[in-house]
Write a protein that holds these residues in place. Structure first.
Motif, PDB file in Angstrom:
ATOM      1  N   HIS A   1     -32.368  15.611 -27.200  1.00  0.00           N
ATOM      2  CA  HIS A   1     -32.642  14.709 -26.178  1.00  0.00           C
ATOM      3  C   HIS A   1     -31.560  14.858 -24.906  1.00  0.00           C
ATOM      4  O   HIS A   1     -30.348  15.174 -25.054  1.00  0.00           O
ATOM      5  N   VAL A   2     -32.265  15.215 -23.848  1.00  0.00           N
ATOM      6  CA  VAL A   2     -31.615  15.454 -22.911  1.00  0.00           C
ATOM      7  C   VAL A   2     -31.636  14.311 -21.476  1.00  0.00           C
ATOM      8  O   VAL A   2     -32.870  13.944 -21.511  1.00  0.00           O
ATOM      9  N   PRO A   3     -30.775  14.055 -20.645  1.00  0.00           N
ATOM     10  CA  PRO A   3     -29.537  14.629 -20.871  1.00  0.00           C
ATOM     11  C   PRO A   3     -28.733  14.193 -22.335  1.00  0.00           C
ATOM     12  O   PRO A   3     -28.829  12.680 -22.424  1.00  0.00           O
ATOM     13  N   ALA A   4     -28.092  15.175 -22.823  1.00  0.00           N
ATOM     14  CA  ALA A   4     -27.234  14.696 -24.191  1.00  0.00           C
ATOM     15  C   ALA A   4     -26.286  13.643 -24.050  1.00  0.00           C
ATOM     16  O   ALA A   4     -26.031  12.609 -24.829  1.00  0.00           O
ATOM     17  N   VAL A   5     -25.467  14.039 -23.057  1.00  0.00           N
ATOM     18  CA  VAL A   5     -24.276  13.414 -22.625  1.00  0.00           C
ATOM     19  C   VAL A   5     -23.880  13.319 -21.163  1.00  0.00           C
ATOM     20  O   VAL A   5     -24.424  13.965 -20.633  1.00  0.00           O
ATOM     21  N   ALA A   6     -23.118  12.397 -20.543  1.00  0.00           N
ATOM     22  CA  ALA A   6     -22.948  12.204 -19.528  1.00  0.00           C
ATOM     23  C   ALA A   6     -22.004  13.505 -18.968  1.00  0.00           C
ATOM     24  O   ALA A   6     -21.233  14.124 -19.773  1.00  0.00           O
ATOM     25  N   VAL A   7     -22.242  13.951 -17.578  1.00  0.00           N
ATOM     26  CA  VAL A   7     -21.433  14.918 -17.073  1.00  0.00           C
ATOM     27  C   VAL A   7     -19.825  14.738 -17.267  1.00  0.00           C
ATOM     28  O   VAL A   7     -19.449  13.815 -17.067  1.00  0.00           O
ATOM     29  N   GLY A   8     -19.249  15.966 -17.802  1.00  0.00           N
ATOM     30  CA  GLY A   8     -18.139  15.810 -18.078  1.00  0.00           C
ATOM     31  C   GLY A   8     -17.291  15.314 -19.372  1.00  0.00           C
ATOM     32  O   GLY A   8     -16.134  15.507 -19.924  1.00  0.00           O
ATOM     33  N   ARG A   9     -18.261  14.842 -20.212  1.00  0.00           N
ATOM     34  CA  ARG A   9     -18.203  14.397 -21.665  1.00  0.00           C
ATOM     35  C   ARG A   9     -17.910  15.731 -22.450  1.00  0.00           C
ATOM     36  O   ARG A   9     -16.775  15.420 -23.484  1.00  0.00           O
ATOM     37  N   SER A  10     -18.644  16.702 -22.336  1.00  0.00           N
ATOM     38  CA  SER A  10     -18.474  17.931 -23.309  1.00  0.00           C
ATOM     39  C   SER A  10     -17.688  18.666 -22.668  1.00  0.00           C
ATOM     40  O   SER A  10     -17.484  18.971 -21.658  1.00  0.00           O
ATOM     41  N   PRO A  11     -16.577  19.150 -23.711  1.00  0.00           N
ATOM     42  CA  PRO A  11     -15.639  20.138 -23.060  1.00  0.00           C
ATOM     43  C   PRO A  11     -16.111  21.550 -23.117  1.00  0.00           C
ATOM     44  O   PRO A  11     -15.669  22.518 -22.772  1.00  0.00           O
ATOM     45  N   ASP A  12     -17.509  21.959 -23.327  1.00  0.00           N
ATOM     46  CA  ASP A  12     -18.029  23.159 -23.745  1.00  0.00           C
ATOM     47  C   ASP A  12     -18.536  23.646 -22.211  1.00  0.00           C
ATOM     48  O   ASP A  12     -18.876  22.741 -21.234  1.00  0.00           O
ATOM     49  N   VAL A  13     -18.273  25.104 -22.014  1.00  0.00           N
ATOM     50  CA  VAL A  13     -18.770  25.645 -20.754  1.00  0.00           C
ATOM     51  C   VAL A  13     -20.464  25.422 -20.401  1.00  0.00           C
ATOM     52  O   VAL A  13     -20.576  24.949 -19.476  1.00  0.00           O
ATOM     53  N   VAL A  14     -21.101  25.536 -21.630  1.00  0.00           N
ATOM     54  CA  VAL A  14     -22.592  25.258 -21.651  1.00  0.00           C
ATOM     55  C   VAL A  14     -22.844  24.291 -22.849  1.00  0.00           C
ATOM     56  O   VAL A  14     -22.871  24.649 -23.892  1.00  0.00           O
ATOM     57  N   PRO A  15     -22.847  23.033 -22.419  1.00  0.00           N
ATOM     58  CA  PRO A  15     -23.143  21.780 -23.606  1.00  0.00           C
ATOM     59  C   PRO A  15     -24.297  21.997 -24.501  1.00  0.00           C
ATOM     60  O   PRO A  15     -25.223  22.263 -23.932  1.00  0.00           O
ATOM     61  N   TYR A  16     -23.964  22.067 -25.622  1.00  0.00           N
ATOM     62  CA  TYR A  16     -25.183  22.080 -26.841  1.00  0.00           C
ATOM     63  C   TYR A  16     -25.869  23.605 -26.439  1.00  0.00           C
ATOM     64  O   TYR A  16     -27.129  23.568 -26.403  1.00  0.00           O
ATOM     65  N   TRP A  17     -24.981  24.476 -26.426  1.00  0.00           N
ATOM     66  CA  TRP A  17     -25.403  25.912 -26.087  1.00  0.00           C
ATOM     67  C   TRP A  17     -26.711  26.202 -27.361  1.00  0.00           C
ATOM     68  O   TRP A  17     -26.229  25.881 -28.434  1.00  0.00           O
ATOM     69  N   GLY A  18     -27.572  26.860 -27.015  1.00  0.00           N
ATOM     70  CA  GLY A  18     -28.502  27.317 -27.805  1.00  0.00           C
ATOM     71  C   GLY A  18     -29.532  26.280 -28.601  1.00  0.00           C
ATOM     72  O   GLY A  18     -30.244  26.563 -29.473  1.00  0.00           O
ATOM     73  N   ILE A  19     -29.365  24.861 -28.231  1.00  0.00           N
ATOM     74  CA  ILE A  19     -30.328  23.985 -28.448  1.00  0.00           C
ATOM     75  C   ILE A  19     -31.153  23.645 -27.465  1.00  0.00           C
ATOM     76  O   ILE A  19     -30.812  23.216 -26.549  1.00  0.00           O
ATOM     77  N   ALA A  20     -32.389  24.187 -27.900  1.00  0.00           N
ATOM     78  CA  ALA A  20     -33.614  23.691 -26.630  1.00  0.00           C
ATOM     79  C   ALA A  20     -33.627  22.321 -26.430  1.00  0.00           C
ATOM     80  O   ALA A  20     -33.840  21.378 -27.246  1.00  0.00           O
ATOM     81  N   PRO A  21     -33.953  21.968 -25.058  1.00  0.00           N
ATOM     82  CA  PRO A  21     -34.264  20.413 -24.845  1.00  0.00           C
ATOM     83  C   PRO A  21     -35.597  20.076 -25.213  1.00  0.00           C
ATOM     84  O   PRO A  21     -36.417  20.752 -25.430  1.00  0.00           O
ATOM     85  N   SER A  22     -35.701  18.626 -25.706  1.00  0.00           N
ATOM     86  CA  SER A  22     -37.046  18.177 -25.846  1.00  0.00           C
ATOM     87  C   SER A  22     -37.931  18.172 -24.667  1.00  0.00           C
ATOM     88  O   SER A  22     -37.446  17.787 -23.680  1.00  0.00           O
ATOM     89  N   PRO A  23     -39.102  18.709 -24.864  1.00  0.00           N
ATOM     90  CA  PRO A  23     -40.058  19.018 -23.501  1.00  0.00           C
ATOM     91  C   PRO A  23     -40.608  17.694 -23.094  1.00  0.00           C
ATOM     92  O   PRO A  23     -40.862  17.769 -22.061  1.00  0.00           O
ATOM     93  N   THR A  24     -40.590  16.409 -23.754  1.00  0.00           N
ATOM     94  CA  THR A  24     -41.027  15.384 -23.324  1.00  0.00           C
ATOM     95  C   THR A  24     -40.488  14.173 -23.796  1.00  0.00           C
ATOM     96  O   THR A  24     -39.652  14.017 -24.655  1.00  0.00           O
ATOM     97  N   VAL A  25     -40.655  12.987 -23.048  1.00  0.00           N
ATOM     98  CA  VAL A  25     -40.082  11.797 -23.455  1.00  0.00           C
ATOM     99  C   VAL A  25     -40.793  11.326 -24.809  1.00  0.00           C
ATOM    100  O   VAL A  25     -40.156  10.368 -25.446  1.00  0.00           O
ATOM    101  N   ARG A  26     -41.898  11.770 -25.167  1.00  0.00           N
ATOM    102  CA  ARG A  26     -42.312  11.315 -26.424  1.00  0.00           C
ATOM    103  C   ARG A  26     -42.698  12.792 -27.130  1.00  0.00           C
ATOM    104  O   ARG A  26     -43.819  13.270 -27.305  1.00  0.00           O
ATOM    105  N   TYR A  27     -41.830  13.389 -27.972  1.00  0.00           N
ATOM    106  CA  TYR A  27     -41.851  14.472 -28.449  1.00  0.00           C
ATOM    107  C   TYR A  27     -42.127  14.552 -30.112  1.00  0.00           C
ATOM    108  O   TYR A  27     -41.720  13.568 -30.920  1.00  0.00           O
ATOM    109  N   GLN A  28     -43.188  15.136 -30.090  1.00  0.00           N
ATOM    110  CA  GLN A  28     -43.878  15.352 -31.623  1.00  0.00           C
ATOM    111  C   GLN A  28     -42.982  16.694 -32.431  1.00  0.00           C
ATOM    112  O   GLN A  28     -43.478  17.815 -32.096  1.00  0.00           O
ATOM    113  N   GLY A  29     -42.134  16.373 -33.069  1.00  0.00           N
ATOM    114  CA  GLY A  29     -41.322  17.397 -33.815  1.00  0.00           C
ATOM    115  C   GLY A  29     -39.992  16.839 -34.358  1.00  0.00           C
ATOM    116  O   GLY A  29     -39.624  15.725 -34.302  1.00  0.00           O
ATOM    117  N   SER A  30     -38.922  17.906 -34.636  1.00  0.00           N
ATOM    118  CA  SER A  30     -37.772  17.673 -34.988  1.00  0.00           C
ATOM    119  C   SER A  30     -36.834  17.717 -33.821  1.00  0.00           C
ATOM    120  O   SER A  30     -37.061  18.431 -32.877  1.00  0.00           O
TER     121      SER A  30
END
Length: 671
Positions: free
Chosen positions: A576-605
C-alpha cells in the motif's frame, strides 16, 4: 498481560527448571538416532572444518563443504554435519547432527556468517540495511550469485552489534534464496577504518595462487572452488580482489515442507470425506450486557492422528519416524486438540463466516477471546475458532527455554509445532464440513437455524506468532486459501536479536552457548529446523493459489519490520502506497524491492504498514529498548476499526481496499 510481561515472568519461573532438564539429558541419544547418525557419517565428503577461513568451524556459513553428494535428494546433496562441527552446549555437551542431516541444503533465509578481522563496513562500501539497492551495484564488495539463473542476489550487511569481540559479519538476503538453488559468494576489496586493504586468510590466499601440489592438504579444496572462481570471473569479479569465495545449496521445497505435507496427506487420506471427530465440552451463552459482540462461546476438543513420539503428544515430544525417515503414527496414537469458538450476535441474523485465529508468542487458544478479536467478530460477522499452537504454546514454555540451551532438544519445539499446525487444519475442516460443527446444536440457534455458513469456506487471521506460524497454515492447509498475517515477519534467526521479547529468553541461550559468535551459528542452525514450522520454509510457494494480507506496525518492538519486508519481497506481496509519510523511513529507497499496489482495490496479496508514531527501529541487530524508541506499536493495528474493516473485506472477497484515503495508514496508539 503483554507478551513482554508474560515472557519476563515465564522465563523467570521456568529458566532454572528447564536448564536443569537440559543438563540431566546431556548426551542422551536414542538408539535410533545413534544408528541414523552412524549411517549419515559412513562416508563423509570431508573431514573437519572448512580450512579456507580460519580455525572456527562452520565459518563461512552456509557452506557446501558441510554437505555430501546424494543422488536421492532433489538438490543432489545432503547436509553432512558431524558432532565435531556443531556448537557444544555448556549444559548438554555435543550436538547430535541427525535432525540436520536429513536436509538436502541450507535454509532459504540463511544469513552469511564470517569473521573479517579489522573490517570497517563503511570504508569497504558494504550495502547497509538502509540501502539494499547498493548490494547489486557492479562494484559491490559482496557478490552473491544464483548459479542456477546467473543473477545477483540482493542483501544487506552488518556487523554483529551484540559481540564487540568477534564482530561477525552478517549478510542477510533481502529476499529469501530460492528453494533448491545453488549460490556462489565472492567477497572482495575489504578495508579497515583507515582504508587499508584487508588481505585474504592465508589458506584462501594459497588457493588463489598457483596449482598446489598433490600432497598439499589444500589441493582438493582448490579444485572444488575452481568452478566458483570461474563463475565469479564471468560476473566481473577478479580473483586478485577476493578476500574469500565459497558456495552453498538451498534446501528443496520437498526437504523444507515434506514432514508437514506427509502428515497432512496421511491424516486427511484417513479422514476422507468425513468430518473430524470432536466433542463439545461447554456452551456459554452471553447476554448483550455481558458482551455486546459475542453471543456464545463454545469450548471442546477435536481428535486426529498424532505423529509424535509419545502417546497423546505432550510437550517435549518429537516426531515418531518411520523407515523412510518421515513422521509416522504410532498405532492408536491420537492427538486431542482443545478448541474455543466465539460466535457473534450477528450470526443470529445471518450465518457467520468461519475463521481460524492464531495466537501470539507462547500463548493459548484463549486469545481468541481478546477484545480486538471479539470486536472483529461482532462488527463483521465472523465466528473465530482457535486451538493452541502446541510446540509454541503456554504449556511449552519449559521446553522452549531448555531448547535454547541445548540444540539436541530443538526438534521438541519445531516438530510439535507441525503437529499443532495439523491440529489447526483439522479444526478448519470441522468448520467447513457440513457434518462438522455446522451440524452440532452448539452452532445452531434455539430455533435450529445454522450460525455458521460452511459453504463460505474458512479463512485465517493471526497476530505475531500467529502471523509467523500462520503462514505455514495458509500455505499447507487444504481448506484455507486466504489469510491475514498480523504484525508478522519470518525467519526467527533474523528476528530474535531484534525483538524485545527475546531478552527474557537470552539467559537460556547464554547458559548453553556463552560465546556470542557461537550464538549466531546457533541461530542459523535452529533456522534449519524452524523452516519446517514457520513461514520462512514455505514463503516461496505461500501465494501459489492463495492470498495473504500482511499488517505491519511501523517500528514494532517485538517483530522487526525488516523481517516483514523480506517476507513481502519473497511472497510477491504488493505494498500500500504511500506506505509511510516522507521522512519516516531511514532508508535511501523506502521498502526497496516491494512493488506498489496498482489500484485502490487490489485483488491479490499485499502488505500494509500502520504507523502509530513510534520511532524507527535500530539499524543494528539489536532490540528497540529504552525510552528513545517510544511506544511499542505491536498491538495497535489489531485494535483499529479501519484495520478490521480492511481485513474483513479481504478475507471475504480477496480484495485489499484502501481504508486510508490514498494517504499513509496511521492510527493513534491503542490505549
Amino acid at each position: 498481560m503483554s507478551i513482554r510481561s508474560l515472557m519476563r515472568s515465564a522465563a523467570g519461573r521456568v529458566l532454572a527448571a528447564a536448564l536443569a532438564v537440559a543438563a540431566v539429558t546431556a548426551g542422551l541419544t536414542s538408539p535410533a538416532a545413534a544408528q541414523s547418525r552412524a549411517t549419515a557419517e559412513k562416508a563423509p565428503a570431508h573431514t573437519g572444518c572448512d580450512p579456507i577461513a580460519g580455525p572456527t568451524c562452520l565459518l563461512p556459513y552456509p557452506d557446501d563443504w558441510y554437505t555430501r553428494p546424494d543422488r536421492w535428494t532433489p538438490t543432489g546433496r545432503r547436509l553432512d554435519f558431524s558432532a565435531s562441527d556443531l556448537p557444544v552446549s555448556a549444559l548438554a555437551g555435543p550436538t547430535d547432527p541427525t535432525a540436520w542431516n536429513r536436509l538436502d541444503g541450507f535454509s532459504p533465509g540463511s544469513a552469511l556468517v564470517l569473521t573479517v578481522p579489522g573490517l570497517d563496513p563503511a570504508a569497504s562500501g558494504l550495502a547497509p540495511i538502509t540501502d539494499i539497492g547498493r548490494s547489486l551495484a557492479p562494484s559491490a564488495p559482496i557478490v552473491i550469485l544464483d548459479q542456477t539463473t546467473g543473477t545477483r542476489w540482493p542483501y544487506w550487511a552488518e556487523l554483529d552489534a551484540n559481540d564487540p569481540q568477534h564482530r561477525a559479519l552478517l549478510v542477510h538476503p533481502a529476499r529469501d534464496f530460492l528453494d533448491g538453488h545453488h549460490y556462489v559468494v565472492g567477497i572482495r576489496n575489504l578495508r579497515t577504518a583507515t582504508g587499508a586493504p584487508i588481505p585474504p586468510p592465508a589458506p584462501f590466499a594459497r588457493i588463489l595462487g598457483h596449482r598446489l601440489p598433490k600432497q598439499d592438504p589444500l589441493r582438493e579444496r582448490q579444485s572444488e572452488l575452481k568452478p566458483d572462481l570461474r563463475t565469479l570471473t564471468r560476473d566481473g569479479v577478479r580473483t586478485s580482489d577476493l578476500y574469500l569465495a565459497w558456495d552453498f545449496t538451498v534446501a528443496s521445497a520437498a526437504s523444507l515442507t515434506g514432514d508437514l505435507t506427509s502428515i497432512r496427506d496421511d491424516a486427511f487420506a484417513r479422514l476422507g470425506s468425513a468430518a473430524p471427530a470432536f466433542t463439545v465440552t461447554s456452551v456459554t451463552d452471553l447476554t448483550p450486557t455481558q458482551d455486546p459482540d459475542i453471543a456464545r462461546v463454545v469450548d471442546g476438543t477435536i481428535q486426529l492422528p498424532s505423529y509424535l513420539s509419545q502417546p497423546g503428544g505432550p510437550t517435549g515430544s518429537v516426531f515418531n519416524r518411520g523407515p523412510d525417515g518421515r513422521p509416522a503414527q504410532l498405532p492408536g496414537n491420537i492427538q486431542t486438540a482443545n478448541f474455543r469458538c466465539e460466535i457473534p450476535r450477528a450470526a443470529w441474523t445471518k450465518p457467520s463466516q468461519a475463521a481460524l485465529y492464531g495466537h501470539g508468542l507462547l500463548g493459548s487458544r484463549d486469545e481468541v477471546g481478546a477484545a480486538n478479536v471479539r470486536a472483529m467478530a461482532g462488527e463483521h460477522d465472523f465466528t473465530f475458532c482457535a486451538t493452541d499452537w502446541i510446540g509454541m504454546a503456554a504449556e511449552d514454555q519449559n521446553t522452549v527455554v531448555a531448547a535454547l540451551g541445548n540444540l539436541n532438544a530443538f526438534p521438541e519445539v519445531t516438530e510439535r509445532v507441525q503437529q499443532g499446525v495439523l491440529n489447526a487444519m483439522f479444526l478448519g475442516r470441522a468448520l467447513v464440513n457440513p457434518a462438522g460443527f455446522a451440524a452440532s446444536s452448539a452452532f445452531r440457534a434455539p430455533d435450529g437455524h445454522p450460525l455458521l455458513d460452511p459453504r463460505a469456506g474458512v479463512v485465517y487471521d493471526g497476530n505475531s506468532q500467529g502471523g509467523i506460524v500462520g503462514g505455514v497454515l495458509v500455505a499447507a492447509s487444504p481448506d484455507v486459501k486466504r489469510g491475514v498475517l498480523g504484525v508478522t515477519g519470518m525467519n526467527y534467526s533474523l528476528l530474535l536479536n531484534r525483538s524485545v521479547d527475546f531478552a527474557a529468553l537470552q539467559p537460556a541461550l547464554d547458559a548453553g552457548y556463552p560465546d556470542k559468535l557461537q550464538q549466531q551459528l546457533v541461530f542459523q542452525l535452529t533456522q534449519l529446523l524452524w523452516d519446517h514450522a514457520e513461514t520462512d520454509g514455505y514463503a516461496e510457494h505461500l501465494t501459489d493459489g492463495r492470498q495473504v494480507l500482511m499488517d505491519v506496525a511501523f517500528g514494532d518492538h517485538q517483530v522487526a519490520n525488516v523481517s516483514a519486508d523480506v517476507e513481502a519481497r519473497t511472497i510477491g506481496a504488493r505494498l500500500h502506497v504511500p506506505a509511510v509519510a516522507v521522512g519516516r523511513s531511514p532508508d535511501v529507497v523506502p521498502y526497496w524491492g516491494i512493488a506498489p499496489s496498482p489500484t485502490v482495490r487490489y485483488q491479490g496479496s499485499a502488505m500494509v504498514v500502520w504507523d502509530s508514531g513510534t520511532p524507527p527501529a535500530p539499524l543494528t541487530n539489536t532490540a528497540p529498548t529504552g525510552p528513545r524508541y517510544g511506544h511499542d506499536p505491536h498491538e495497535d493495528p489489531r485494535n483499529s476499526p479501519l484495520v478490521r474493516l480492511q481485513k474483513a473485506v479481504f478475507l471475504t472477497t480477496g480484495v485489499v481496499i484502501d481504508v486510508c484515503g490514498g494517504a499513509p495508514c496511521t492510527e493513534p496508539p491503542a490505549s
